[in-house]
Design a protein around this motif. Structure first.
Motif, PDB file in Angstrom:
ATOM      1  N   ALA A   1       0.839  -1.200   0.000  1.00  0.00           N
ATOM      2  CA  ALA A   1       0.000   0.000   0.000  1.00  0.00           C
ATOM      3  C   ALA A   1       0.873   1.248   0.000  1.00  0.00           C
ATOM      4  N   GLY A   2       1.953   1.221   0.772  1.00  0.00           N
ATOM      5  CA  GLY A   2       2.882   2.347   0.779  1.00  0.00           C
ATOM      6  C   GLY A   2       3.532   2.549  -0.579  1.00  0.00           C
ATOM      7  N   MET A   3       3.905   1.444  -1.211  1.00  0.00           N
ATOM      8  CA  MET A   3       4.512   1.537  -2.537  1.00  0.00           C
ATOM      9  C   MET A   3       3.523   2.104  -3.554  1.00  0.00           C
ATOM     10  N   ALA A   4       2.275   1.649  -3.467  1.00  0.00           N
ATOM     11  CA  ALA A   4       1.255   2.171  -4.383  1.00  0.00           C
ATOM     12  C   ALA A   4       1.041   3.665  -4.145  1.00  0.00           C
ATOM     13  N   ALA A   5       1.019   4.084  -2.885  1.00  0.00           N
ATOM     14  CA  ALA A   5       0.873   5.509  -2.570  1.00  0.00           C
ATOM     15  C   ALA A   5       2.048   6.299  -3.137  1.00  0.00           C
ATOM     16  N   GLY A   6       3.239   5.753  -3.016  1.00  0.00           N
ATOM     17  CA  GLY A   6       4.415   6.416  -3.574  1.00  0.00           C
ATOM     18  C   GLY A   6       4.379   6.478  -5.094  1.00  0.00           C
ATOM     19  N   MET A   7       3.954   5.373  -5.721  1.00  0.00           N
ATOM     20  CA  MET A   7       3.864   5.357  -7.189  1.00  0.00           C
ATOM     21  C   MET A   7       2.878   6.405  -7.688  1.00  0.00           C
ATOM     22  N   LEU A   8       1.791   6.597  -6.946  1.00  0.00           N
ATOM     23  CA  LEU A   8       0.768   7.566  -7.342  1.00  0.00           C
ATOM     24  C   LEU A   8       1.100   8.979  -6.879  1.00  0.00           C
ATOM     25  N   LYS A   9       2.205   9.096  -6.159  1.00  0.00           N
ATOM     26  CA  LYS A   9       2.630  10.389  -5.613  1.00  0.00           C
ATOM     27  C   LYS A   9       1.551  10.995  -4.715  1.00  0.00           C
ATOM     28  N   MET A  10       0.926  10.125  -3.898  1.00  0.00           N
ATOM     29  CA  MET A  10       0.011  10.618  -2.875  1.00  0.00           C
ATOM     30  C   MET A  10       0.817  11.591  -2.013  1.00  0.00           C
ATOM     31  N   PRO A  11       0.250  12.726  -1.651  1.00  0.00           N
ATOM     32  CA  PRO A  11       1.006  13.656  -0.809  1.00  0.00           C
ATOM     33  C   PRO A  11       1.503  12.957   0.468  1.00  0.00           C
ATOM     34  N   ILE A  12       2.758  13.192   0.785  1.00  0.00           N
ATOM     35  CA  ILE A  12       3.373  12.519   1.931  1.00  0.00           C
ATOM     36  C   ILE A  12       2.598  12.792   3.213  1.00  0.00           C
ATOM     37  N   GLY A  13       2.164  14.023   3.404  1.00  0.00           N
ATOM     38  CA  GLY A  13       1.407  14.364   4.609  1.00  0.00           C
ATOM     39  C   GLY A  13       0.122  13.562   4.727  1.00  0.00           C
ATOM     40  N   ARG A  14      -0.584  13.391   3.628  1.00  0.00           N
ATOM     41  CA  ARG A  14      -1.821  12.602   3.629  1.00  0.00           C
ATOM     42  C   ARG A  14      -1.526  11.137   3.913  1.00  0.00           C
ATOM     43  N   PHE A  15      -0.473  10.614   3.264  1.00  0.00           N
ATOM     44  CA  PHE A  15      -0.074   9.233   3.518  1.00  0.00           C
ATOM     45  C   PHE A  15       0.250   9.036   4.999  1.00  0.00           C
ATOM     46  N   LEU A  16       1.057   9.922   5.555  1.00  0.00           N
ATOM     47  CA  LEU A  16       1.464   9.787   6.964  1.00  0.00           C
ATOM     48  C   LEU A  16       0.281   9.946   7.917  1.00  0.00           C
ATOM     49  N   LEU A  17      -0.653  10.852   7.618  1.00  0.00           N
ATOM     50  CA  LEU A  17      -1.822  11.051   8.477  1.00  0.00           C
ATOM     51  C   LEU A  17      -2.642   9.772   8.601  1.00  0.00           C
ATOM     52  N   TRP A  18      -3.003   9.167   7.459  1.00  0.00           N
ATOM     53  CA  TRP A  18      -3.834   7.957   7.481  1.00  0.00           C
ATOM     54  C   TRP A  18      -3.067   6.759   8.026  1.00  0.00           C
ATOM     55  N   CYS A  19      -1.791   6.712   7.728  1.00  0.00           N
ATOM     56  CA  CYS A  19      -0.942   5.653   8.261  1.00  0.00           C
ATOM     57  C   CYS A  19      -0.827   5.797   9.779  1.00  0.00           C
TER      58      CYS A  19
END
Length: 180
Positions: free
Chosen positions: A137-155
């Motif tokens: 899921a983290g790799m997919a978020a990175g591939m899609l360039k999900m904003p880091i802040g959004r990724f970290l918040l939900w994580c």
């Protein structure tokens, strides 16, 4: 050097860095456990290191359970969840660095479609459920360039909720066994 070559070089370097971190953490996994003597900052660091590996996790949730029996479980969960979230950046960075490679695979379209449609929820659920595949899921978020802040918040939210369960479970089991 053209801008596209800079991007490819950066992605390769980030990927090599995440692989090196994974190899080092697996090699020194016993030494990572020494951080428990440092209280909440130690819990944070153990959780960070145990979640910074790619695909081959070091069991940090068992450490969280044990520390929940020693320290206040709520703060154990906060420290462990925060460390775990930051540790998951290796998966995100690996995805970011591997985008060029992943674009050439058939599964990429299905995975990116799911992340585009349910990205926040996917990160939250995958972080909440104890599983060794959160890196995907983290790799997919990175591939899609999900904003880091959004990724970290939900994580962070998912990891803290998961660590609350483990920390309070450890405290409950410890108190139950001591009262027998």
């Amino acid at each position: 050097m053209p801008q596209e070559q800079h991007k490819v070089l950066l992605r390769v370097l980030v990927f090599l860095f995440t692989v090196a971190v994974t190899v080092l953490l697996i090699h020194f996994r016993e030494q990572v456990q020494c951080f428990q003597h440092y209280g909440y900052p130690g819990i944070f660091l153990v959780s960070l290191f145990s979640n910074a590996t790619l695909i081959f996790p070091i069991p940090g949730v068992m450490f969280t359970s044990a520390m929940g029996a020693v320290f206040q479980p709520f703060w154990v969960a906060i420290a462990a969840g925060a460390g775990a979230s930051l540790g998951e950046m290796t998966g995100y960075l690996a995805g970011f660095s591997g985008q060029v490679i992943a674009d050439q695979h058939g599964w990429y379209e299905r995975l990116t479609g799911w992340m585009r449609k349910y990205g926040n929820l996917t990160i939250l659920i995958m972080a909440l459920i104890p599983n060794p595949v959160f890196d995907l899921a983290g790799m997919a978020a990175g591939m899609l360039k999900m904003p880091i802040g959004r990724f970290l918040l939900w994580c962070l939210l998912g990891k803290i909720l998961k660590m609350l369960v483990f920390a309070y479970s450890g405290a409950t089991i410890f108190h139950f066994l001591n009262n027998q």
